[in-house]
Scaffold this motif. Structure first.
Motif, PDB file in Angstrom:
ATOM      1  N   GLU A  95       0.829  -1.204   0.000  1.00 43.11           N
ATOM      2  CA  GLU A  95       0.000   0.000   0.000  1.00 43.11           C
ATOM      3  C   GLU A  95       0.864   1.255   0.000  1.00 43.11           C
ATOM      4  O   GLU A  95       0.542   2.247  -0.673  1.00 43.11           O
ATOM      5  N   SER A  96       1.948   1.246   0.757  1.00 37.13           N
ATOM      6  CA  SER A  96       2.862   2.393   0.779  1.00 37.13           C
ATOM      7  C   SER A  96       3.464   2.625  -0.605  1.00 37.13           C
ATOM      8  O   SER A  96       3.515   3.765  -1.089  1.00 37.13           O
ATOM      9  N   ASN A  97       3.905   1.556  -1.249  1.00 34.65           N
ATOM     10  CA  ASN A  97       4.501   1.705  -2.578  1.00 34.65           C
ATOM     11  C   ASN A  97       3.489   2.144  -3.621  1.00 34.65           C
ATOM     12  O   ASN A  97       3.821   2.900  -4.539  1.00 34.65           O
ATOM     13  N   LYS A  98       2.261   1.693  -3.487  1.00 35.17           N
ATOM     14  CA  LYS A  98       1.212   2.127  -4.423  1.00 35.17           C
ATOM     15  C   LYS A  98       1.007   3.637  -4.348  1.00 35.17           C
ATOM     16  O   LYS A  98       0.730   4.290  -5.360  1.00 35.17           O
ATOM     17  N   ARG A  99       1.146   4.195  -3.137  1.00 37.93           N
ATOM     18  CA  ARG A  99       0.963   5.636  -2.974  1.00 37.93           C
ATOM     19  C   ARG A  99       2.071   6.435  -3.662  1.00 37.93           C
ATOM     20  O   ARG A  99       1.936   7.637  -3.876  1.00 37.93           O
ATOM     21  N   ASP A 100       3.180   5.760  -3.995  1.00 31.08           N
ATOM     22  CA  ASP A 100       4.295   6.437  -4.663  1.00 31.08           C
ATOM     23  C   ASP A 100       4.163   6.437  -6.184  1.00 31.08           C
ATOM     24  O   ASP A 100       4.951   7.102  -6.868  1.00 31.08           O
ATOM     25  N   ILE A 101       3.218   5.700  -6.719  1.00 33.75           N
ATOM     26  CA  ILE A 101       3.028   5.674  -8.173  1.00 33.75           C
ATOM     27  C   ILE A 101       2.631   7.070  -8.650  1.00 33.75           C
ATOM     28  O   ILE A 101       1.743   7.709  -8.099  1.00 33.75           O
ATOM     29  N   GLY A 102       3.347   7.546  -9.655  1.00 37.19           N
ATOM     30  CA  GLY A 102       3.120   8.889 -10.177  1.00 37.19           C
ATOM     31  C   GLY A 102       4.048   9.929  -9.587  1.00 37.19           C
ATOM     32  O   GLY A 102       4.182  11.027 -10.137  1.00 37.19           O
ATOM     33  N   LYS A 103       4.722   9.597  -8.485  1.00 37.30           N
ATOM     34  CA  LYS A 103       5.659  10.537  -7.865  1.00 37.30           C
ATOM     35  C   LYS A 103       7.040  10.415  -8.518  1.00 37.30           C
ATOM     36  O   LYS A 103       7.388   9.373  -9.079  1.00 37.30           O
ATOM     37  N   THR A 104       7.830  11.476  -8.402  1.00 38.11           N
ATOM     38  CA  THR A 104       9.191  11.484  -8.920  1.00 38.11           C
ATOM     39  C   THR A 104      10.164  11.618  -7.754  1.00 38.11           C
ATOM     40  O   THR A 104       9.979  12.474  -6.885  1.00 38.11           O
ATOM     41  N   PHE A 105      11.181  10.762  -7.748  1.00 34.68           N
ATOM     42  CA  PHE A 105      12.158  10.753  -6.660  1.00 34.68           C
ATOM     43  C   PHE A 105      13.570  10.915  -7.201  1.00 34.68           C
ATOM     44  O   PHE A 105      13.878  10.472  -8.310  1.00 34.68           O
ATOM     45  N   SER A 106      14.418  11.517  -6.374  1.00 38.32           N
ATOM     46  CA  SER A 106      15.845  11.534  -6.662  1.00 38.32           C
ATOM     47  C   SER A 106      16.426  10.198  -6.206  1.00 38.32           C
ATOM     48  O   SER A 106      16.300   9.818  -5.043  1.00 38.32           O
ATOM     49  N   VAL A 107      17.049   9.487  -7.139  1.00 36.08           N
ATOM     50  CA  VAL A 107      17.573   8.141  -6.857  1.00 36.08           C
ATOM     51  C   VAL A 107      19.075   8.132  -7.078  1.00 36.08           C
ATOM     52  O   VAL A 107      19.567   8.618  -8.105  1.00 36.08           O
ATOM     53  N   LEU A 108      19.796   7.593  -6.118  1.00 35.72           N
ATOM     54  CA  LEU A 108      21.241   7.407  -6.250  1.00 35.72           C
ATOM     55  C   LEU A 108      21.483   6.019  -6.816  1.00 35.72           C
ATOM     56  O   LEU A 108      21.136   5.015  -6.197  1.00 35.72           O
ATOM     57  N   VAL A 109      22.097   5.951  -7.999  1.00 36.89           N
ATOM     58  CA  VAL A 109      22.318   4.671  -8.670  1.00 36.89           C
ATOM     59  C   VAL A 109      23.361   3.855  -7.915  1.00 36.89           C
ATOM     60  O   VAL A 109      24.475   4.319  -7.677  1.00 36.89           O
ATOM     61  N   LYS A 148       4.954   1.790 -11.613  1.00 39.62           N
ATOM     62  CA  LYS A 148       4.308   0.643 -10.977  1.00 39.62           C
ATOM     63  C   LYS A 148       5.175   0.139  -9.838  1.00 39.62           C
ATOM     64  O   LYS A 148       6.283   0.655  -9.611  1.00 39.62           O
ATOM     65  N   CYS A 149       4.703  -0.881  -9.155  1.00 40.62           N
ATOM     66  CA  CYS A 149       5.451  -1.323  -7.978  1.00 40.62           C
ATOM     67  C   CYS A 149       5.095  -2.747  -7.600  1.00 40.62           C
ATOM     68  O   CYS A 149       4.096  -3.310  -8.045  1.00 40.62           O
ATOM     69  N   THR A 150       5.947  -3.323  -6.752  1.00 37.90           N
ATOM     70  CA  THR A 150       5.634  -4.533  -6.001  1.00 37.90           C
ATOM     71  C   THR A 150       5.699  -4.132  -4.522  1.00 37.90           C
ATOM     72  O   THR A 150       5.936  -2.959  -4.201  1.00 37.90           O
ATOM     73  N   ALA A 151       5.543  -5.080  -3.640  1.00 38.21           N
ATOM     74  CA  ALA A 151       5.630  -4.758  -2.214  1.00 38.21           C
ATOM     75  C   ALA A 151       7.035  -4.340  -1.812  1.00 38.21           C
ATOM     76  O   ALA A 151       7.219  -3.633  -0.817  1.00 38.21           O
ATOM     77  N   GLY A 152       8.036  -4.755  -2.587  1.00 41.19           N
ATOM     78  CA  GLY A 152       9.415  -4.464  -2.206  1.00 41.19           C
ATOM     79  C   GLY A 152      10.161  -3.509  -3.113  1.00 41.19           C
ATOM     80  O   GLY A 152      11.262  -3.070  -2.771  1.00 41.19           O
ATOM     81  N   THR A 153       9.589  -3.159  -4.273  1.00 42.19           N
ATOM     82  CA  THR A 153      10.335  -2.398  -5.268  1.00 42.19           C
ATOM     83  C   THR A 153       9.454  -1.402  -5.988  1.00 42.19           C
ATOM     84  O   THR A 153       8.286  -1.696  -6.301  1.00 42.19           O
ATOM     85  N   LEU A 154      10.016  -0.222  -6.270  1.00 42.99           N
ATOM     86  CA  LEU A 154       9.373   0.766  -7.116  1.00 42.99           C
ATOM     87  C   LEU A 154       9.976   0.670  -8.506  1.00 42.99           C
ATOM     88  O   LEU A 154      11.201   0.580  -8.660  1.00 42.99           O
ATOM     89  N   LEU A 155       9.136   0.682  -9.537  1.00 46.47           N
ATOM     90  CA  LEU A 155       9.578   0.560 -10.931  1.00 46.47           C
ATOM     91  C   LEU A 155       9.222   1.821 -11.674  1.00 46.47           C
ATOM     92  O   LEU A 155       8.070   2.303 -11.596  1.00 46.47           O
ATOM     93  N   GLY A 156      10.208   2.404 -12.388  1.00 50.10           N
ATOM     94  CA  GLY A 156       9.912   3.672 -13.038  1.00 50.10           C
ATOM     95  C   GLY A 156      10.791   3.976 -14.227  1.00 50.10           C
ATOM     96  O   GLY A 156      11.536   3.114 -14.714  1.00 50.10           O
ATOM     97  N   GLU A 157      10.710   5.215 -14.677  1.00 45.69           N
ATOM     98  CA  GLU A 157      11.469   5.715 -15.810  1.00 45.69           C
ATOM     99  C   GLU A 157      12.220   6.981 -15.375  1.00 45.69           C
ATOM    100  O   GLU A 157      11.708   7.778 -14.603  1.00 45.69           O
ATOM    101  N   VAL A 158      13.448   7.131 -15.887  1.00 40.36           N
ATOM    102  CA  VAL A 158      14.217   8.323 -15.585  1.00 40.36           C
ATOM    103  C   VAL A 158      13.647   9.510 -16.347  1.00 40.36           C
ATOM    104  O   VAL A 158      13.423   9.437 -17.565  1.00 40.36           O
ATOM    105  N   THR A 159      13.415  10.606 -15.616  1.00 38.99           N
ATOM    106  CA  THR A 159      12.907  11.813 -16.278  1.00 38.99           C
ATOM    107  C   THR A 159      14.032  12.802 -16.572  1.00 38.99           C
ATOM    108  O   THR A 159      13.950  13.577 -17.516  1.00 38.99           O
ATOM    109  N   SER A 160      15.105  12.764 -15.725  1.00 38.37           N
ATOM    110  CA  SER A 160      16.238  13.654 -15.972  1.00 38.37           C
ATOM    111  C   SER A 160      17.383  13.292 -15.053  1.00 38.37           C
ATOM    112  O   SER A 160      17.210  12.604 -14.054  1.00 38.37           O
ATOM    113  N   ASP A 161      18.608  13.773 -15.427  1.00 40.84           N
ATOM    114  CA  ASP A 161      19.737  13.695 -14.515  1.00 40.84           C
ATOM    115  C   ASP A 161      19.552  14.798 -13.478  1.00 40.84           C
ATOM    116  O   ASP A 161      18.937  15.819 -13.750  1.00 40.84           O
ATOM    117  N   LYS A 162      20.141  14.573 -12.293  1.00 39.11           N
ATOM    118  CA  LYS A 162      20.039  15.616 -11.267  1.00 39.11           C
ATOM    119  C   LYS A 162      21.288  16.453 -11.270  1.00 39.11           C
ATOM    120  O   LYS A 162      22.374  15.944 -11.393  1.00 39.11           O
TER     121      LYS A 162
END
Length: 429
Positions: free
Chosen positions: A361-375, A415-429
């Motif tokens: 449920e927590s991960n579902k709430r993140d769908i549509g959000k954009t996050f800064s991710v450290l590779v 999209k997501c699973t219970a353990g992982t968020l799946l997304g697309e890169v929108t830009s470099d930071k």
């Protein structure tokens, strides 16, 4: 904690040994142990039996046991585990060259002395298994809390904090070498306090000083005790975007009766007040926890209280275990382990199932959000994808493209699973 300790050991032994990836090529094998749960110790004993065949083929091979298990049962280990040549407790790593030399001569060799001062603050850890991006920094050792189920105060000694100057220098050095994330470690980081200066430095002060090294250096920490997490720290986290909005806050039980038996020195109501304050100051903060199922005398209502607290908090993640007796603790001495094993398992399964639901449920709430991710590296499931974590400590997976380990990228979650968020890169930071 064991990873950080192993890096210290690697540094101490670097003048004498180099690290190999092959057990068959090893002249020295060290097992760094944990005693928090019985199954961890049983895995070590099994591993020692497996290593016995290597000693038959290589008569000069030495095998040593380090850490909390070595501290807890000391000479008994050397008597019971014939594969072992020497043992060293968590405060005895500086004596390893001498212990190894004695063991090589066939002498009984162990050191489990607990220090009131040792912090290894002058040792530069060898990051031998690092991704080159994330690193651990041990800021203190030991524990003063004496939870009734826990062996840590007896195996790691009392709390002592490192000189903040050495911690900040280590963090700066890591950043200069290309690391982009540090995790500050302690059994209870919130009780960090350096008193050797005119003005005391607490954990909030230390966190701020490390955050000021560079906005490109992410700062995480573990673990927090609910009784000590301060508003001051929360405001530091809110002030600096590079201090990740993630707090691991072990609750262990949602029942006041159980918390009292566990000697957790807070109530359910106090814990929930702290959660409320975290969400007030850091609305996007992710919270994880530890939960014990089937502690001494736990009733069905106590168990239900834990489930209801989990629902009320809505944890992003949890470490969940069934209670196992640890010799030498107050619970082992004074409380009866009276919850049947099958009931412990049943309750643990219910806790796990609930947390799986809460995580999803927590991960579902993140769908549509954009996050800064450290590779951090290549995804285990596909070499065409990378993975990293967002400030809330959630794993994000996204197409590799031209990005590389150590980059900051903006990822929009699809999209997501219970353990992982799946997304697309929108830009470099």
């Amino acid at each position: 904690m064991n990873v950080a300790d192993s890096e210290v050991v690697a540094s101490i032994l670097s003048p004498y040994y180099s690290i190999t990836d092959s057990l068959r090529d090893a002249d020295l094998i060290l097992l760094n142990t944990c005693s928090v749960r019985d199954n961890a110790e049983q895995r070590i004993r099994k591993r020692l039996r497996e290593l016995a065949s290597l000693k038959k083929k290589n008569k000069s091979l030495l095998i040593g046991l380090l850490g909390c298990m070595a501290e807890r049962i000391k000479e008994q280990l050397l008597e019971e585990e014939k594969t072992l040549d020497f043992i060293a407790g968590p405060d005895a790593y500086r004596s390893l060259p001498q212990l190894i030399e004695k063991a090589s001569l066939g002498m009984v060799s162990y050191n489990v002395y607990l220090s009131e001062e040792e912090t290894y603050d002058d040792i530069d850890p060898v990051r031998y298994d690092s991704n080159g991006v994330s690193a651990f920094i041990s800021i203190m050792r030991g524990c003063n809390n004496f939870c009734s189920y826990c062996v840590v105060p007896y195996t790691r000694g009392r709390e002592r904090s490192r000189d903040p100057k050495t911690i900040i220098e280590e963090a700066q050095s890591l950043f200069d070498k290309g690391f982009r994330e540090v995790t500050l470690l302690g059994q209870n980081v919130n009780s960090y306090c350096w008193k050797a200066t005119e003005n005391n430095i607490d954990f909030a002060d230390l966190t701020e000083k490390i955050a000021q090294i560079s906005p490109l250096l992410r700062v995480r920490y573990a673990t927090s005790h609910p009784k000590d997490i301060s508003d001051k720290l929360l405001f530091v986290m809110a002030k600096y975007p590079n201090v990740c909005h993630y707090i691991h806050l072990p609750v262990q039980s949602g029942s006041n009766a159980m918390l009292q038996k566990m000697n957790r020195v807070y109530t359910r109501e106090y814990y929930l007040e702290r959660i409320k304050k975290i969400k007030e100051i850091l609305p996007d903060c992710a919270i994880s926890t530890d939960v014990i199922a089937g502690f001494c005398g736990e009733t069905e209502q106590d168990h239900r209280d834990t489930l209801s607290l989990m629902r009320e908090v809505g944890y992003e993640y949890a470490f969940m275990f069934k209670y196992s007796v640890r010799e030498g603790t107050k619970a082992a001495e004074k409380l009866e382990d009276d919850v049947p094993e099958e009931l412990k398992i049943k309750r643990l399964e219910e806790i796990i199932a609930l947390q799986q639901h809460l995580s999803l449920e927590s991960n579902k709430r993140d769908i549509g959000k954009t996050f800064s991710v450290l590779v951090e590296g290549v995804s285990k499931r596909s070499d065409r994808h990378l993975f990293g974590r967002n400030p809330q400590n959630k794993v994000c997976v996204f197409p590799k493209k031209h990005y590389k380990t150590g980059d900051y990228v903006e990822v929009k979650i699809a999209k997501c699973t219970a353990g992982t968020l799946l997304g697309e890169v929108t830009s470099d930071k």
